[in-house]
Design an enzyme around this catalytic site. Structure first.
Site, PDB file in Angstrom:
ATOM      1  N   SER A 198       0.856  -1.186   0.000  1.00  0.00           N
ATOM      2  CA  SER A 198       0.000   0.000   0.000  1.00  0.00           C
ATOM      3  C   SER A 198       0.885   1.226   0.000  1.00  0.00           C
ATOM      4  O   SER A 198       1.723   1.395   0.901  1.00  0.00           O
ATOM      5  CB  SER A 198      -0.884   0.018   1.243  1.00  0.00           C
ATOM      6  OG  SER A 198      -1.401   1.331   1.428  1.00  0.00           O
ATOM      7  N   HIS A 200      -1.552  -1.578  -3.920  1.00  0.00           N
ATOM      8  CA  HIS A 200      -2.788  -1.289  -3.199  1.00  0.00           C
ATOM      9  C   HIS A 200      -2.919   0.228  -3.038  1.00  0.00           C
ATOM     10  O   HIS A 200      -2.022   0.883  -2.504  1.00  0.00           O
ATOM     11  CB  HIS A 200      -2.739  -1.990  -1.841  1.00  0.00           C
ATOM     12  CG  HIS A 200      -4.005  -1.893  -1.056  1.00  0.00           C
ATOM     13  ND1 HIS A 200      -5.086  -2.735  -1.258  1.00  0.00           N
ATOM     14  CD2 HIS A 200      -4.373  -1.069  -0.041  1.00  0.00           C
ATOM     15  CE1 HIS A 200      -6.051  -2.441  -0.407  1.00  0.00           C
ATOM     16  NE2 HIS A 200      -5.650  -1.417   0.339  1.00  0.00           N
ATOM     17  N   ASP A 258      -5.115   3.270  -1.511  1.00  0.00           N
ATOM     18  CA  ASP A 258      -6.126   3.584  -0.502  1.00  0.00           C
ATOM     19  C   ASP A 258      -6.772   4.936  -0.764  1.00  0.00           C
ATOM     20  O   ASP A 258      -6.146   5.985  -0.585  1.00  0.00           O
ATOM     21  CB  ASP A 258      -5.478   3.570   0.897  1.00  0.00           C
ATOM     22  CG  ASP A 258      -5.171   2.157   1.353  1.00  0.00           C
ATOM     23  OD1 ASP A 258      -6.092   1.330   1.346  1.00  0.00           O
ATOM     24  OD2 ASP A 258      -4.005   1.884   1.704  1.00  0.00           O
ATOM     25  N   MET A 307      -9.433   7.628   0.300  1.00  0.00           N
ATOM     26  CA  MET A 307     -10.202   8.052   1.478  1.00  0.00           C
ATOM     27  C   MET A 307     -10.821   9.417   1.227  1.00  0.00           C
ATOM     28  O   MET A 307     -10.160  10.303   0.675  1.00  0.00           O
ATOM     29  CB  MET A 307      -9.282   8.119   2.695  1.00  0.00           C
ATOM     30  CG  MET A 307      -8.537   6.819   2.962  1.00  0.00           C
ATOM     31  SD  MET A 307      -7.573   6.934   4.474  1.00  0.00           S
ATOM     32  CE  MET A 307      -6.707   5.356   4.419  1.00  0.00           C
ATOM     33  N   HIS A 316      -8.776   0.479  -3.223  1.00  0.00           N
ATOM     34  CA  HIS A 316      -9.611   0.272  -2.039  1.00  0.00           C
ATOM     35  C   HIS A 316     -10.352   1.569  -1.741  1.00  0.00           C
ATOM     36  O   HIS A 316      -9.752   2.534  -1.257  1.00  0.00           O
ATOM     37  CB  HIS A 316      -8.685  -0.145  -0.881  1.00  0.00           C
ATOM     38  CG  HIS A 316      -9.379  -0.373   0.414  1.00  0.00           C
ATOM     39  ND1 HIS A 316      -8.683  -0.586   1.588  1.00  0.00           N
ATOM     40  CD2 HIS A 316     -10.693  -0.444   0.745  1.00  0.00           C
ATOM     41  CE1 HIS A 316      -9.549  -0.768   2.580  1.00  0.00           C
ATOM     42  NE2 HIS A 316     -10.764  -0.668   2.091  1.00  0.00           N
ATOM     43  N   MET A 325     -12.461   3.778   0.319  1.00  0.00           N
ATOM     44  CA  MET A 325     -13.010   4.056   1.650  1.00  0.00           C
ATOM     45  C   MET A 325     -13.752   5.376   1.532  1.00  0.00           C
ATOM     46  O   MET A 325     -13.332   6.419   2.050  1.00  0.00           O
ATOM     47  CB  MET A 325     -11.873   4.114   2.687  1.00  0.00           C
ATOM     48  CG  MET A 325     -11.322   2.727   3.005  1.00  0.00           C
ATOM     49  SD  MET A 325      -9.670   2.773   3.713  1.00  0.00           S
ATOM     50  CE  MET A 325      -8.706   2.864   2.199  1.00  0.00           C
ATOM     51  N   MET A 359     -10.688  -6.217   6.853  1.00  0.00           N
ATOM     52  CA  MET A 359      -9.841  -5.197   7.465  1.00  0.00           C
ATOM     53  C   MET A 359      -9.376  -5.666   8.844  1.00  0.00           C
ATOM     54  O   MET A 359     -10.190  -6.102   9.664  1.00  0.00           O
ATOM     55  CB  MET A 359     -10.614  -3.875   7.626  1.00  0.00           C
ATOM     56  CG  MET A 359     -11.000  -3.176   6.333  1.00  0.00           C
ATOM     57  SD  MET A 359      -9.599  -2.597   5.359  1.00  0.00           S
ATOM     58  CE  MET A 359      -8.707  -1.563   6.539  1.00  0.00           C
ATOM     59  N   ASP A 400      -5.917  -6.602   5.414  1.00  0.00           N
ATOM     60  CA  ASP A 400      -5.446  -5.232   5.231  1.00  0.00           C
ATOM     61  C   ASP A 400      -5.370  -4.504   6.568  1.00  0.00           C
ATOM     62  O   ASP A 400      -6.400  -4.240   7.188  1.00  0.00           O
ATOM     63  CB  ASP A 400      -6.434  -4.524   4.278  1.00  0.00           C
ATOM     64  CG  ASP A 400      -5.985  -3.136   3.876  1.00  0.00           C
ATOM     65  OD1 ASP A 400      -4.866  -2.741   4.241  1.00  0.00           O
ATOM     66  OD2 ASP A 400      -6.775  -2.446   3.191  1.00  0.00           O
TER      67      ASP A 400
HETATM   68  C1  DX5 Z   1      -6.057   1.426   6.132  1.00  0.00           C
HETATM   69  C2  DX5 Z   1      -5.772   1.059   4.711  1.00  0.00           C
HETATM   70  C3  DX5 Z   1      -4.651   0.084   4.585  1.00  0.00           C
HETATM   71  C4  DX5 Z   1      -3.360   0.644   5.073  1.00  0.00           C
HETATM   72  C5  DX5 Z   1      -2.511  -0.456   5.521  1.00  0.00           C
HETATM   73  O1  DX5 Z   1      -7.104   2.309   6.172  1.00  0.00           O
HETATM   74  O2  DX5 Z   1      -6.898   0.473   4.092  1.00  0.00           O
HETATM   75  O3  DX5 Z   1      -4.526  -0.383   3.259  1.00  0.00           O
HETATM   76  O4  DX5 Z   1      -2.666   1.351   4.089  1.00  0.00           O
HETATM   77  O5  DX5 Z   1      -1.393   0.123   6.081  1.00  0.00           O
HETATM   78  P1  DX5 Z   1      -0.540  -0.604   7.186  1.00  0.00           P
HETATM   79  O6  DX5 Z   1       0.036  -1.832   6.531  1.00  0.00           O
HETATM   80  O7  DX5 Z   1       0.463   0.415   7.527  1.00  0.00           O
HETATM   81  O8  DX5 Z   1      -1.483  -0.954   8.313  1.00  0.00           O
HETATM   82 ZN    ZN Z   2      -6.478  -0.592   2.104  1.00  0.00          ZN
END
Ligand code: DX5
Ligand code: ZN
Length: 218
Positions: free
Chosen positions: A7, A32, A34, A36, A65, A67, A136, A174
């Site tokens: 990620s 990956h 993320d 948000m 992903h 969110m 998660m 994740d």
């Molecule tokens: C969290 C994300 C993850 C995050 C994982 O909200 O969905 O993908 O980047 O990061 P680490 O491996 O640092 O927990």
């Molecule tokens: Zn993620």
């Protein structure tokens, strides 16, 4: 079979291209990403514009992903940006089946993600329709959080559900994943390991990816 998906959330954003190269060199299977929105989760990251920029420099599958609230509104934008896979949160989509079908109609692989507080049973009816389930193992929103151990039981439960419905869906985990817990996650049934902090906070990112894979298959 096992996929490692670094990620970039913990990557150095002023050197994004170089950071992507380090993932490639380490043998990453997917990247990956993320996304948000500051509403579904209390943090804001990036959107289709950055996904498009990353798409232009790598051939790695982009495991996106979402969110975000109301993910159906953004499917076209991420498709146009070059996302390979789109994962939406069960908690963010009232008409989850419709959203998953829309993602597949656009030619992308569709995933569904579960917050730690959402039981495995919430996705039972959806297993036949999805390409991936993301369990998660932290509350989404930030990188570098601590792995929530009791999620191992949920991972086993989801793995059983996938097997029982003869689905070929990936089981992605994740949050808080590192060399310390990779092997037990794989034993519990995980087939995709996402790792942000344990890869990108290290001095040698490529070596960290390789040692994560080694630890996972031990
Ligand atoms: C969290 C994300 C993850 C995050 C994982 O909200 O969905 O993908 O980047 O990061 P680490 O491996 O640092 O927990
Ligand atoms: Zn993620």
């Amino acid at each position: 079979m096992l996929k490692i998906a670094p990620s970039i959330l913990s990557a150095d954003f002023k050197n994004l291209e170089q950071q992507v190269r380090l993932a490639e060199r380490g043998g990453a299977d997917w990247l990956h990403l993320d996304i948000m929105d500051g509403h579904f989760v209390p943090n804001l990251t990036f959107g289709p514009l950055v996904v498009e920029a990353i798409r232009s420099i790598t051939r790695l599958p982009l495991d996106t992903h979402l969110m975000i609230e109301d993910p159906s509104r953004s499917i076209d934008d991420f498709r146009a940006a070059g996302s390979t896979r789109l994962t939406v949160h069960v908690e963010a989509a009232v008409h989850l089946h419709r959203v998953v079908e829309q993602i597949r109609e656009k030619g992308m692989k569709a995933g569904i993600a579960l917050n730690p507080s959402t039981p495995a049973s919430a996705i039972k009816e959806m297993i036949p329709f999805v390409d991936l389930v993301n369990v998660m193992t932290v509350d989404p929103g930030f990188g570098g959080q601590e792995f929530i151990r009791p999620m191992l039981r949920k991972i086993r439960e989801v793995a059983e559900m996938i097997a029982a419905s003869r689905s070929r869906a990936y089981l992605e985990v994740d949050g808080g994943i590192s060399e310390r817990n990779a092997a037990e996650l794989v034993r519990a049934g995980a087939t995709v390991l996402v790792a942000g902090h344990s890869v990108y906070a290290r001095r040698n990112v490529s070596a960290a990816i390789r040692s994560l894979r080694k630890a996972a298959t031990r």
